[in-house]
Motif scaffolding. Structure first.
Motif, mmCIF file in Angstrom:
data_model
loop_
_atom_site.group_PDB
_atom_site.id
_atom_site.type_symbol
_atom_site.label_atom_id
_atom_site.label_comp_id
_atom_site.label_asym_id
_atom_site.label_seq_id
_atom_site.Cartn_x
_atom_site.Cartn_y
_atom_site.Cartn_z
ATOM 1 N N ASN A 200 -81.198 68.142 33.358
ATOM 2 C CA ASN A 200 -81.465 66.932 34.314
ATOM 3 C C ASN A 200 -81.682 67.507 35.697
ATOM 4 N N ALA A 201 -80.928 68.549 35.994
ATOM 5 C CA ALA A 201 -80.738 69.112 37.630
ATOM 6 C C ALA A 201 -82.389 69.811 37.655
ATOM 7 N N THR A 202 -82.786 70.597 36.587
ATOM 8 C CA THR A 202 -84.128 71.232 36.885
ATOM 9 C C THR A 202 -85.213 70.041 36.724
ATOM 10 N N LEU A 203 -85.171 68.822 36.133
ATOM 11 C CA LEU A 203 -85.981 68.101 35.913
ATOM 12 C C LEU A 203 -86.186 67.402 37.535
ATOM 13 N N VAL A 204 -85.003 67.025 38.098
ATOM 14 C CA VAL A 204 -85.087 66.677 39.313
ATOM 15 C C VAL A 204 -85.850 67.597 40.343
ATOM 16 N N SER A 205 -85.323 68.764 40.188
ATOM 17 C CA SER A 205 -85.974 69.732 41.434
ATOM 18 C C SER A 205 -87.385 69.913 40.973
ATOM 19 N N HIS A 206 -87.940 70.289 39.783
ATOM 20 C CA HIS A 206 -89.344 70.441 39.699
ATOM 21 C C HIS A 206 -90.042 69.171 40.123
ATOM 22 N N LYS A 207 -89.491 68.019 39.691
ATOM 23 C CA LYS A 207 -90.435 66.742 40.125
ATOM 24 C C LYS A 207 -90.741 66.633 41.575
ATOM 25 N N ASN A 208 -89.650 67.131 42.229
ATOM 26 C CA ASN A 208 -89.431 66.717 43.731
ATOM 27 C C ASN A 208 -90.433 67.809 44.246
ATOM 28 N N ILE B 207 -84.407 70.136 52.342
ATOM 29 C CA ILE B 207 -85.848 69.413 52.139
ATOM 30 C C ILE B 207 -85.828 68.034 51.086
ATOM 31 N N GLY B 208 -84.736 67.984 50.398
ATOM 32 C CA GLY B 208 -84.424 67.039 49.516
ATOM 33 C C GLY B 208 -84.992 67.230 48.018
ATOM 34 N N VAL B 209 -85.016 68.591 47.796
ATOM 35 C CA VAL B 209 -85.573 69.049 46.529
ATOM 36 C C VAL B 209 -84.320 68.954 45.462
ATOM 37 N N TYR B 210 -83.160 69.359 45.919
ATOM 38 C CA TYR B 210 -82.149 69.273 44.839
ATOM 39 C C TYR B 210 -80.897 69.014 45.800
ATOM 40 N N THR B 211 -80.204 67.758 45.887
ATOM 41 C CA THR B 211 -79.162 67.580 46.823
ATOM 42 C C THR B 211 -77.669 67.366 46.046
ATOM 43 N N SER B 212 -76.649 67.439 46.632
ATOM 44 C CA SER B 212 -75.503 67.072 46.036
ATOM 45 C C SER B 212 -75.313 65.612 45.282
ATOM 46 N N GLU B 213 -76.005 64.723 46.278
ATOM 47 C CA GLU B 213 -76.169 63.327 45.654
ATOM 48 C C GLU B 213 -76.905 63.197 44.284
ATOM 49 N N LYS B 214 -77.565 64.147 44.081
ATOM 50 C CA LYS B 214 -78.439 64.144 42.781
ATOM 51 C C LYS B 214 -77.297 64.555 41.658
ATOM 52 N N TYR B 215 -76.463 65.601 42.073
ATOM 53 C CA TYR B 215 -75.485 66.126 41.073
ATOM 54 C C TYR B 215 -74.519 64.908 40.760
ATOM 55 N N ILE B 216 -74.236 64.067 41.719
ATOM 56 C CA ILE B 216 -73.149 63.072 41.581
ATOM 57 C C ILE B 216 -73.904 61.837 40.630
ATOM 58 N N GLU B 217 -75.243 61.697 40.870
ATOM 59 C CA GLU B 217 -75.967 60.801 39.991
ATOM 60 C C GLU B 217 -75.803 61.324 38.731
ATOM 61 N N ILE B 218 -76.149 62.525 38.208
ATOM 62 C CA ILE B 218 -76.107 63.227 36.959
ATOM 63 C C ILE B 218 -74.932 62.711 36.334
ATOM 64 N N MET B 219 -73.773 63.261 37.058
ATOM 65 C CA MET B 219 -72.520 62.740 36.587
ATOM 66 C C MET B 219 -72.398 61.238 36.235
ATOM 67 N N TYR C 229 -66.429 62.926 44.626
ATOM 68 C CA TYR C 229 -67.527 63.769 44.980
ATOM 69 C C TYR C 229 -68.125 63.241 46.176
ATOM 70 N N ARG C 230 -68.299 61.935 46.205
ATOM 71 C CA ARG C 230 -69.285 61.195 47.133
ATOM 72 C C ARG C 230 -68.303 61.496 48.460
ATOM 73 N N LYS C 231 -67.020 61.050 48.133
ATOM 74 C CA LYS C 231 -66.263 61.530 49.609
ATOM 75 C C LYS C 231 -66.395 63.091 50.128
ATOM 76 N N LEU C 232 -66.341 63.820 49.453
ATOM 77 C CA LEU C 232 -66.646 65.220 49.743
ATOM 78 C C LEU C 232 -68.109 65.688 50.545
ATOM 79 N N THR C 233 -68.973 64.863 49.820
ATOM 80 C CA THR C 233 -70.357 65.164 50.395
ATOM 81 C C THR C 233 -70.495 64.465 51.675
ATOM 82 N N GLU C 234 -69.808 63.365 51.909
ATOM 83 C CA GLU C 234 -69.948 62.643 53.276
ATOM 84 C C GLU C 234 -69.333 63.649 54.286
#
Ligand SMILES: [Fe+2]
Ligand SMILES: [Fe+2]
Length: 330
Positions: free
Chosen positions: A167-175, A259-271, A304-309
């Motif tokens: 999932n992470a690589t999918l997000v990264s390559h698509k971005n 640059i928004g290719v792969y972010t900590s928010e994405k990791y949380i969304e995958i979770m 995790y969301r609190k940590l990324t803030e």
């Protein structure tokens, strides 16, 4: 026989159906090879197209090129991922030609993945933006340094890990594809979009295979999922090195985040996606351990969301990398 192996064997038929549905036959007209995606230097049209590829690549920002190169190197370390897969009893390929659905899948998955690094390297070579020797040396270091998948050879944890990573690589390559498209680079856009589509199919396989495990052994699956998340999902290229920058992976990740290719928010969304897909919060665990795992998993995205803030970004100069032409690389 351990319960895990029994469960993995009991779902083999469904795994086979899933793999057949998800894999693309090699000789199918719709199947692509890296050569299809770059110009052919043997023809005049191909040579002209190489000039177009170069002039489009010249418009890309240094930071987008760096993230593309980091993704390319991650793909090129594929031998480490096949090795990791085969350390897990119950899904591994003992002879190299095992005829079990898990072994057939692992070989076909590797064969599809092999195209990713090749296609991206061909583009990188033609783009004229990249110091290929430095990239190749980084790949050699990375494979030599290895990758700790941190699953403790637990096959359930492996299915959690692969679900996350695909999932992470999918997000990264698509971005990258999307940003390359905005910058007018049709070749990179097409390559990363096709690679991302492969990753999407692979993510679908692993998530569905893990769901079969959740159905057959919910307690065991919950404990494994929580255990993997406590250790944090390993980043395949975390041990990359270019011979000079000891923080290379951290620097690459920081730029990918900025640059928004792969972010900590994405990791949380995958979770959250996995929690939902595997019905984590609605399961009715029988053991205390599984109940604790369920509570932990349900609360994790919020924590995790609190940590990324509180996350602070840091400046990473392009000169920290040896991968680009025209900077330290040349
Ligand atoms: Fe890949
Ligand atoms: Fe992948």
């Amino acid at each position: 026989m351990s319960l895990q192996i029994e469960v993995l064997q009991s779902i083999e038929k469904d795994v086979d159906i899933l793999a057949t549905e998800i894999l693309r036959p090699v000789d199918d007209d719709s199947n692509w090879q890296p050569t299809d995606l770059v110009p052919d230097p043997a023809t005049d049209e191909g040579c002209a197209e190489i000039q177009t590829l170069k002039s489009q690549a010249a418009e890309l920002s240094d930071r987008l090129v760096l993230v593309t190169v980091g993704n390319l190197i991650t793909e090129e370390a594929l031998p480490s991922y096949q090795t990791a897969f085969n350390r897990h009893v119950g899904v591994n390929d003992l002879t190299g030609v095992d005829d079990t659905p898990w072994a057939r899948w692992s070989r076909a998955w590797t064969a599809e993945e092999k195209r990713h690094g090749v296609a991206m390297s061909l583009w990188a070579r033609f783009s004229g933006r990249i110091n290929m020797r430095a990239v190749e040396a980084t790949t050699q270091h990375l494979i030599g340094n290895g990758f700790d998948v941190r699953t403790g050879s637990d096959p359930y944890e492996l299915l959690v890990f692969t679900s996350f990573q695909e999932n992470a690589t999918l997000v990264s390559h698509k971005n990258v594809a999307q940003q390359a498209g905005h910058a007018g680079d049709r070749h990179l856009q097409k390559i990363c979009s096709l690679v991302g589509t492969d990753e999407a199919r692979h993510a679908r396989f692993y998530k569905a295979a893990a769901r079969l495990v959740f159905n057959a052994d919910p307690d065991g699956a919950l404990v494994a999922f929580a255990s993997m998340m406590k250790k944090q999902v390993g980043m395949p290229a975390e041990r990359m090195y270019d011979g000079s920058n000891a923080n290379l992976f951290a620097d690459f990740s920081e730029i990918a985040q900025q640059i928004g290719v792969y972010t900590s928010e994405k990791y949380i969304e995958i979770m959250e996606l996995c929690n939902q897909y595997w019905n984590v919060e609605k399961l009715v665990p029988q053991s205390d351990d599984a109940r604790k795992a369920q509570d932990f998993l349900a609360s994790l995205p919020g924590r995790y969301r609190k940590l990324t803030e509180r996350r602070r970004s840091r400046e990473v100069p392009v000169s920290s990398f040896t991968w680009l032409m025209g900077t330290r690389g040349t």
